[in-house]
Design a protein around this motif. Sequence first.
Motif, short mmCIF file in Angstrom:
data_model
loop_
_atom_site.label_atom_id
_atom_site.label_comp_id
_atom_site.label_asym_id
_atom_site.label_seq_id
_atom_site.Cartn_x
_atom_site.Cartn_y
_atom_site.Cartn_z
N VAL A 105 0.83 -1.21 0.00
CA VAL A 105 0.00 0.00 0.00
C VAL A 105 0.86 1.25 0.00
O VAL A 105 0.40 2.33 -0.40
CB VAL A 105 -0.95 0.03 1.21
N PHE A 106 2.11 1.12 0.41
CA PHE A 106 2.98 2.30 0.49
C PHE A 106 3.46 2.77 -0.88
O PHE A 106 4.05 3.85 -0.98
CB PHE A 106 4.16 2.01 1.42
N HIS A 107 3.19 1.99 -1.92
CA HIS A 107 3.47 2.48 -3.27
C HIS A 107 2.50 3.61 -3.63
O HIS A 107 2.83 4.46 -4.46
CB HIS A 107 3.35 1.34 -4.28
N TRP A 108 1.32 3.59 -3.05
CA TRP A 108 0.34 4.64 -3.34
C TRP A 108 0.57 5.86 -2.45
O TRP A 108 0.32 6.99 -2.88
CB TRP A 108 -1.07 4.10 -3.14
N HIS A 109 1.03 5.64 -1.26
CA HIS A 109 1.30 6.78 -0.36
C HIS A 109 2.23 6.31 0.76
O HIS A 109 2.05 5.23 1.31
CB HIS A 109 0.00 7.32 0.25
N TYR A 131 0.40 -6.57 6.70
CA TYR A 131 1.74 -7.05 7.03
C TYR A 131 2.57 -7.30 5.78
O TYR A 131 3.78 -7.07 5.78
CB TYR A 131 1.69 -8.31 7.90
N LEU A 132 1.93 -7.76 4.70
CA LEU A 132 2.63 -7.90 3.44
C LEU A 132 3.19 -6.55 2.99
O LEU A 132 4.34 -6.47 2.51
CB LEU A 132 1.69 -8.45 2.37
N SER A 133 2.42 -5.49 3.14
CA SER A 133 2.86 -4.16 2.75
C SER A 133 4.10 -3.74 3.53
O SER A 133 5.01 -3.11 2.99
CB SER A 133 1.73 -3.15 2.97
#
Length: 470
Positions: free
Chosen positions: A64-68, A112-114
Amino acid sequence: MEWFWFASSDYWLSRLVFQRALAAVYLVAFLAAALQFRALIGSRGMLPVPRYLERVPFRAAPSVFHWHYSDRFFALCAWGGAALALALVAGAGDAVPLAVSMALWAVLWALYLSIVNVGQTWYGFGWESLLLETGFLAVFLGNEETAPPVLVLFLLRWLLFRVEFGAGLIKLRGDSCWRDLTCLYYHHETQPMPGPLSWFFHRLPRPLHRVETAANHVAQLAVPVLLFTPQPVASAAAGLIVVTQLWLVASGNFAWLNWLTIVLALSAVDGSMVAAPPVLPAPPLWFGVLVLAVTALVLGLSVRPARNLLSRHQAMNRSFDPLHLVNTYGAFGTVGRVRREIVIEGTEEATAHPGTVWREYGFRGKPGDVRRLPRQFAPYHLRLDWMMWFAALSPAYARSWFTPFVERLLEGDRDTLRLLGHNPFPDGPPAQIRARLYRYRFTTGEERRATGAWWHRTAERDFLPPTRLR
């Protein structure tokens, strides 16, 4: 629906215990992420996430950190994951409809994957992939609205088999001391992070160490095969795995690896032997179709890990897909005979000379002060302490993060100092930092009684010469 023959109420208690215990492991993992990330991978950390995301595409590391990304958003995800895990420990998964329960487990896994996929070196441990693979399968175990699907229980046994059998094979194919039964002459002393009982384990008679090693081979190479036999043999095999894992828990600190292996073993126990199972309805059609699809997916993805098990060049702790769905495991293919530790020291003097007074930083878990008894931290994971053990094996393990670590000590960075057990410069950062390599060994019983020390250490050489900020 009658055709859902793969559901069995006999495992309702096994599922309940498994899910609550897995949620507890998730809780520990999210707490470790929330409390340590700023110094390790935060915006001003040693290996910043934003810099990593600039060079690694989403398809290679879904997150999810690829988006923000911001430190505040990461903290929200980590603490949110901890809160959700705590709710599942308390039974939230059984208090909601089946679809909602699955969604809760899926969110936990995705969060957790993120984190793992942006964690870089700090998250390169086998138990990260093990938690993700276990967590993915847990999504499809259902809740109290349906009987546990036997196919998912089988996939959990297949995972447990790979964990244990892979670890056993890597030992036989690796260090000769596993074959001549002498590895435990050294392991308790040279393992990454000894625990409070490690000194006592190391001082056991050598014939008992040989028995330990032989028992380890039986537990990892013979017992896992019995997981696929009828009950109650499969339950007995799972019980033996639990006992051996508790032995490892007592003898060292391996984060949540041993505890998660125990959780997996509990899923193979026939709960009907303990308590009469309730009559649970068969799964709805959509759930059964989903379970069949996931089973086919996991079995297809298992081909490469299975080939790895059979390979003479077996790799350990490797993921074959960016979602960490089916992985290969193993540990301690090689056992060190000598323990070395990096000791970090600072001084307030601007110029080093033979009379310079150096003061030592203390870590929370790794050996430092020879008079300090090693502490128990597992299942909590001290990531910096573990990487310091690897760095002492070879500077190559520290190439990406050690210089930024020293820089933050010279700056007096509060987040970095929170990772340590002792800061010898509470009033301001030192002018210079150096790192020295020491050889450590456990004291003998006679030395222990005479000095009160658990360790004896001897300086060998500089790891990093005196360094200051430019």
